[in-house]
Design a protein around this motif. Structure first.
Motif, short mmCIF file in Angstrom:
data_model
loop_
_atom_site.label_atom_id
_atom_site.label_comp_id
_atom_site.label_asym_id
_atom_site.label_seq_id
_atom_site.Cartn_x
_atom_site.Cartn_y
_atom_site.Cartn_z
N LEU A 198 98.44 55.81 39.51
CA LEU A 198 98.79 56.61 38.34
C LEU A 198 98.78 55.77 37.07
O LEU A 198 98.33 56.22 36.01
CB LEU A 198 100.17 57.25 38.55
CG LEU A 198 100.27 58.31 39.67
CD1 LEU A 198 101.70 58.80 39.80
CD2 LEU A 198 99.33 59.47 39.39
N GLY A 199 99.27 54.53 37.17
CA GLY A 199 99.24 53.63 36.03
C GLY A 199 97.81 53.32 35.59
O GLY A 199 97.51 53.27 34.39
N PHE B 192 92.70 56.42 30.79
CA PHE B 192 92.69 57.57 29.90
C PHE B 192 92.85 57.12 28.46
O PHE B 192 92.15 57.60 27.55
CB PHE B 192 93.79 58.55 30.29
CG PHE B 192 93.81 59.80 29.45
CD1 PHE B 192 93.01 60.89 29.79
CD2 PHE B 192 94.60 59.89 28.30
CE1 PHE B 192 93.02 62.04 29.01
CE2 PHE B 192 94.60 61.03 27.53
CZ PHE B 192 93.81 62.11 27.88
N GLN B 193 93.77 56.18 28.23
CA GLN B 193 93.99 55.67 26.88
C GLN B 193 92.74 54.97 26.34
O GLN B 193 92.41 55.09 25.17
CB GLN B 193 95.17 54.71 26.88
CG GLN B 193 96.52 55.39 27.13
CD GLN B 193 97.65 54.42 27.29
OE1 GLN B 193 97.44 53.24 27.61
NE2 GLN B 193 98.89 54.88 27.08
N LEU C 168 94.39 68.16 28.03
CA LEU C 168 94.29 66.72 27.80
C LEU C 168 93.00 66.39 27.04
O LEU C 168 92.99 65.54 26.14
CB LEU C 168 94.32 65.96 29.14
CG LEU C 168 95.66 65.92 29.86
CD1 LEU C 168 95.49 65.29 31.25
CD2 LEU C 168 96.69 65.12 29.06
N VAL D 160 91.23 63.01 37.29
CA VAL D 160 92.56 63.48 36.86
C VAL D 160 92.83 64.88 37.40
O VAL D 160 93.93 65.18 37.89
CB VAL D 160 92.67 63.47 35.32
CG1 VAL D 160 93.91 64.22 34.85
CG2 VAL D 160 92.70 62.03 34.81
N ILE E 123 96.37 56.34 33.75
CA ILE E 123 96.91 56.43 32.38
C ILE E 123 96.24 55.40 31.47
O ILE E 123 95.84 55.70 30.33
CB ILE E 123 98.44 56.23 32.39
CG1 ILE E 123 99.12 57.40 33.10
CG2 ILE E 123 98.98 56.10 30.96
CD1 ILE E 123 100.60 57.20 33.35
N LYS E 124 96.09 54.17 31.99
CA LYS E 124 95.45 53.12 31.19
C LYS E 124 94.00 53.47 30.86
O LYS E 124 93.55 53.32 29.72
CB LYS E 124 95.52 51.80 31.96
CG LYS E 124 94.89 50.63 31.21
CD LYS E 124 94.94 49.36 32.04
CE LYS E 124 94.23 48.21 31.30
NZ LYS E 124 94.22 46.97 32.12
#
Length: 457
Positions: free
Chosen positions: A255-256, A262-263, A129, A281, A259-260
């Motif tokens: 988890l959402g 991370f972006q 990642l 993570v 992801i947010k």
């Protein structure tokens, strides 16, 4: 379950105090503290690997040929390291000095000799990642370190038969899959509320019995079964099984959020904030095969990473409250400290009482374990060992009474097995046969014994 809730409250208070006690400029010092701690633990682990038994007075630790440092279990040690390594790599990329290289290399080598495959997988996915997030990331140090690890793994595998056998062993993988089936069954039967927080350890054997009774062919596919399983080896799945739909929504929210974030942070892959997120993570990936969020050291690390990460978005709750609320918070913290101290003294007495049991000092063991049970009456383990002491002291009726009290928080193979011995002494053959039938279904081939241990021949 009550004690687990107390511990959870401790961690929540810790995170709030942590957030409000330090300023943003202190972040680097706190990260250094974590890195030097992990490097020291890794150094001890490597010494254990080179000198078998170093700083390890225990003979019954799992995986004695695998490194566990001061954690008592190689999987616990590996889970901690995998959450720290992204921070160590980022620090070395930021400032390529020999001390920083040592801070990065030591935990990588420590993780290697734990031979914890779930943590290896978590680190590999996290590294991929990280590489995917930035084409400009310098891969030379990472590839060099990877080459060193591959050579080291090859040498260890060739020199240690235990390592090769462990790498090719699929029993633990099949066993985990079976535990996941049990957790899914729990959720299906209790979708709204779950079975209750921290109750997997209590209900595991009952559901294993039910599943194998309905599908006896599984007993051959997934053997051997452990007599005690406190965790599903999948934190999200266990949390959902224990808390139902509310837990499912919470897991999806977490988890959402990951992801947010991370972006957002992947736009600056060399930043310290991104490495903090990658540490989280890695712990989350590990939690799909293990239980890092049910263990003190890794839960504390996760809260620390989350708190440091929260400095950037300024959305966490602050403690700028009126005096009455702050005094109440301090009062609650003091109560939790008292409970923690009582638990500590109780555990010391428990260890002493069990030692007396092993030496055959049954009456002395009853006295010591009674004192432990009074200090921490919420511990089913205290009640179980006190029941065992009563039984060996020739008091089967009192032993049975104590076992009944332990049911609220301690129900596993050892409780059932001890009950069978007690009922046999009380000449209640019907109850003995019911327990034998139950255990023969839940644990095929497992003999009845009152010897306590996590693995039994």
């Amino acid at each position: 379950a009550g004690l687990n809730s107390v511990l959870l409250s401790c961690y929540l208070i810790f995170s709030l105090l942590f957030y409000n006690s330090f300023q943003k400029k202190d972040t680097e010092h706190l990260i250094d503290l974590v890195l030097y701690t992990s490097a020291l633990c890794s150094l001890i682990g490597l010494l254990q690997f080179c000198f078998n038994g170093f700083l390890s007075p225990f003979d019954d630790l799992p995986g004695k040929w695998r490194v566990f440092s001061t954690f008592g279990n190689p999987l616990y040690f590996a889970a901690f390291l995998v959450g720290v390594i992204p921070l160590a790599i980022q620090k070395y990329f930021q400032d390529k000095t020999w001390p920083n290289f040592a801070l990065m290399l030591l935990p990588l080598l420590g993780l290697t000799v734990t031979f914890a495959r779930a943590s290896w997988l978590a680190l590999l996915v996290t590294a991929l990642l990280w590489i995917a997030a930035s084409k400009k990331l310098q891969l030379k140090p990472l590839l060099s370190t990877l080459l060193v690890l591959i050579i080291m793994i090859s040498l260890i595998t060739a020199a240690q038969p235990g390592f090769k056998k462990h790498l090719l062993n699929t029993d633990s993988i099949r066993g985990r899959y079976f535990l996941w089936q049990i957790a899914v069954t729990m959720f299906k039967e209790h979708p709204l509320t779950g079975i209750g927080l921290n109750q997997f350890r209590f209900e595991h054997l009952n559901y294993q019995n039910k599943l194998l009774a309905q599908h006896p062919e599984l007993s051959q596919k997934y053997r051997p079964f452990a007599p005690v399983e406190e965790y599903a080896h999948n934190d999200p799945l266990q949390f959902i099984a224990e808390t139902g739909i509310a837990g499912l929504l919470f897991v999806m929210l977490i988890l959402g959020w990951l992801i947010k974030r991370f972006q957002e942070l992947s736009k600056k892959p060399s930043s310290g904030q991104f490495s903090l997120l990658l540490g989280l993570v890695a712990l989350v990936i590990n939690s799909f095969f293990f239980f890092p969020f049910y263990l003190p050291a890794t839960l504390l690390l996760a809260m620390t990473l989350l708190t440091l990460l929260s400095y950037s978005d300024k959305k966490i709750v602050s403690l700028h409250y009126p005096l009455t609320i702050r005094v109440s918070g301090v009062g609650l913290a003091l109560v939790l400290i008292v409970f923690s101290c009582l638990t500590l003294v109780s555990d010391i007495l428990l260890a002493k009482g069990v030692d007396q049991l092993e030496k055959g000092l049954f009456s002395g063991s009853v006295q010591t374990l009674s004192a432990a049970e009074k200090l921490n009456p919420w511990s089913g383990e205290n009640k179980y060992f006190l029941a065992r002491a009563h039984y060996l002291a020739g008091e089967p009726a009192r032993a049975l009474s104590m076992l009944e009290q332990s049911k609220a928080s301690f129900s596993n193979y050892f409780v059932y097995s001890l009950k069978a011995f007690i009922y046999n002494d009380l000449h209640n053959i019907r109850q003995v046969n019911e327990i034998k039938s139950f255990l023969e279904t839940a644990l095929p081939g497992q003999p009845l014994t009152i010897k306590y241990g996590l693995t039994l021949e």
